[in-house]
Scaffold this motif. Sequence first.
Motif, PDB file in Angstrom:
ATOM      1  N   UNK A   1      37.760  37.392  41.036  1.00  6.76           N
ATOM      2  CA  UNK A   1      37.761  38.789  41.500  1.00  6.76           C
ATOM      3  C   UNK A   1      37.737  39.758  40.311  1.00  6.76           C
TER       4      UNK A   1
ATOM      5  N   UNK B   1      34.667  42.127  39.465  1.00  7.88           N
ATOM      6  CA  UNK B   1      34.954  43.570  39.471  1.00  7.88           C
ATOM      7  C   UNK B   1      34.523  44.212  38.161  1.00  7.88           C
ATOM      8  N   UNK B   2      34.804  43.521  37.048  1.00 10.96           N
ATOM      9  CA  UNK B   2      34.382  44.047  35.735  1.00 10.96           C
ATOM     10  C   UNK B   2      32.860  44.164  35.669  1.00 10.96           C
TER      11      UNK B   2
ATOM     12  N   UNK C   1      31.516  47.239  37.637  1.00  5.04           N
ATOM     13  CA  UNK C   1      31.898  48.610  37.276  1.00  5.04           C
ATOM     14  C   UNK C   1      33.359  48.994  37.406  1.00  5.04           C
ATOM     15  N   UNK C   2      34.251  48.020  37.568  1.00  8.05           N
ATOM     16  CA  UNK C   2      35.681  48.379  37.611  1.00  8.05           C
ATOM     17  C   UNK C   2      36.173  48.693  36.200  1.00  8.05           C
ATOM     18  N   UNK C   3      36.978  49.725  36.075  1.00 10.91           N
ATOM     19  CA  UNK C   3      37.557  50.048  34.763  1.00 10.91           C
ATOM     20  C   UNK C   3      38.723  49.097  34.487  1.00 10.91           C
ATOM     21  N   UNK C   4      39.098  49.013  33.219  1.00 12.23           N
ATOM     22  CA  UNK C   4      40.264  48.188  32.855  1.00 12.23           C
ATOM     23  C   UNK C   4      41.510  48.700  33.571  1.00 12.23           C
TER      24      UNK C   4
ATOM     25  N   UNK D   1      33.018  36.642  46.639  1.00  7.39           N
ATOM     26  CA  UNK D   1      34.429  36.248  46.737  1.00  7.39           C
ATOM     27  C   UNK D   1      34.637  35.554  48.080  1.00  7.39           C
TER      28      UNK D   1
ATOM     29  N   UNK E   1      32.081  50.504  32.369  1.00  5.54           N
ATOM     30  CA  UNK E   1      32.158  50.519  33.837  1.00  5.54           C
ATOM     31  C   UNK E   1      31.243  51.573  34.461  1.00  5.54           C
TER      32      UNK E   1
ATOM     33  N   UNK F   1      44.945  57.333  45.740  1.00  9.43           N
ATOM     34  CA  UNK F   1      44.565  56.265  46.676  1.00  9.43           C
ATOM     35  C   UNK F   1      44.572  54.922  45.950  1.00  9.43           C
ATOM     36  N   UNK F   2      44.021  54.920  44.736  1.00 13.10           N
ATOM     37  CA  UNK F   2      43.954  53.662  43.991  1.00 13.10           C
ATOM     38  C   UNK F   2      45.358  53.163  43.630  1.00 13.10           C
TER      39      UNK F   2
ATOM     40  N   UNK G   1      41.493  60.331  44.702  1.00 15.73           N
ATOM     41  CA  UNK G   1      41.012  58.965  44.426  1.00 15.73           C
ATOM     42  C   UNK G   1      42.044  58.203  43.614  1.00 15.73           C
TER      43      UNK G   1
ATOM     44  N   UNK H   1      41.745  50.133  36.448  1.00 16.77           N
ATOM     45  CA  UNK H   1      41.726  49.722  37.853  1.00 16.77           C
ATOM     46  C   UNK H   1      42.199  48.270  37.993  1.00 16.77           C
TER      47      UNK H   1
ATOM     48  N   UNK I   1      46.851  51.720  46.767  1.00 17.57           N
ATOM     49  CA  UNK I   1      46.282  50.389  47.028  1.00 17.57           C
ATOM     50  C   UNK I   1      46.844  49.348  46.057  1.00 17.57           C
TER      51      UNK I   1
END
Lengths: 305, 217
Positions: A207, A211-212, A215-218, B91, B75, A6-7, A3, A220, A10
């Motif tokens: 975005x 995202x925050x 659940x996006x982490x800092x 978005x 998160x 992959x991140x 993961x 990410x 990306x």
Amino acid sequence: MRTWLRQHRQAIAAAFAKLAAQKSAALLNALVIGIALSLPAGGYAVLSSLRNVTQGASLEPQLSVFLRTEAKRAEADAVGARLKGDARVGEVRFVPREQALKELQATEGLAEVVAALNRNPLPDAFVVRPKIAHSADAATLDALAKDLRTLPGVAHVQVDSAWARRLGALAGTARLAIALLATLLAFGLVAITFNTIRLQILTQRAEIEISKLIGATDAFIRRPFFYLGALQGLSGGILALAILWGSLAALNVGVAELAASYGSGFRLPFLAPGDALAVVLFSAGLGWFGAYLSVSKYLLEIEPK
Amino acid sequence: MISFSAVVKRYPGGQEALQGVSFSIEPGEFAFIAGHSGAGKSTLLKLIPAIERPSAGAILVNGQNVGSLKRSALPYLRRNLGLVFQDQKLLYDRSVYDNVMLPLAFGELGAREAAGRARAALEKVGLLAREKANPIQLSGGEQQRLAIARAVVNRPSVLIADEPTANLDADSAAAVLEIFAAFNQVGVTVLVATHDEALIGRFAKRVLRLTRGKLAE
């Protein structure tokens, strides 16, 4: 781990996509960074060539004791014995006039001049290194030189290291100036990246905030901006090398002509591969750092207290 | 599952949006938060995923005290909550499908599994046929359904919606609430804030009524 990889993949793809989407702005940024970095890099390249010149000269104080040209070898032996007996003298090396002529002949541009001479005009000489205790200051050296001038058969005594010391001091000052310039420009590079990333953040504000919220982490959120900053720095570093290479090539046309007039093949060399790599990595690192500051500041701003 | 104990939320300037609010929601429950505009419904919902922090009191979500959670832990709290916002927060620079994929981008799923999840979520809200459309091309009701699909794609145990029917006509609003009811049927805890009393009346569910920051059931 998959993961995470992959991140990162990306994030790199996203960074390239952003650069591609804003080609002209990205190119201008890289150009600004490139020009800024090429100045200290160029100074470093010129200084490196200067260092190569000064390294050939001894920076330790030494005295050259020239005998009269008509002095006999027996007189030279007597002077040598007196020098070796002097408590202030550490090392004595005799340079016979024949050897001096050979060394002069080997000097670039002087072979033809020497060949044209019908006799050896050079005297026998001694190269004297004073003991450490007597080489600390100019007054002690001058006193030693004055005494050596009174020896029978001695025509001239020269304190040799002064010019090399001055050149060394000048090079040291220039190195310091370049280091200061590099530091200032490094701050400039960080500021450029900070601002570019801030503008990029503003275009992606929605975005990032969404995202925050979901659940996006800092980490990410930061990642694509880190890569963007590093890529910007990297491209700026590569451009700096290109600018430096082009500038040196242009300068070397004149330098080559000047050097040829002295019978020398001297050229201003490009950076060593290690130094060139260091410029690119340093630039990429500063880009990354600028992005780090910019994204961190923004993430703190949007986080509730 | 969700527990508020004497929660106060005071904004800079001294205005108290919530005044000593206490209640608890059990797993699998469906509850409405009702009240007029400015009653504190949105503030209450924002406290659950720590979008806002309480000024006093304790909030427990799945056993975690939300008020004392570190920034780095937020998160992971939010990933277990499905959030539907009044303004949808979609978005508009990407497709319907990509909007639903957003929460999966920072999850653990591989590309194929994530794509399957996203399409399943879109199918549940009846938008699979519109996956390539831009959200701007969708009607208000469809946009709200898209927001629900994004909220449920991570299969959260709790679904929280703030005025999800505020800008919808009666039929679209009812359709949206039917979707929430369907998720509740399969065990998802649902908490919906609304000022629409008629809509609340159509569903025989628990109602937490907020008046000027104070709670009355």
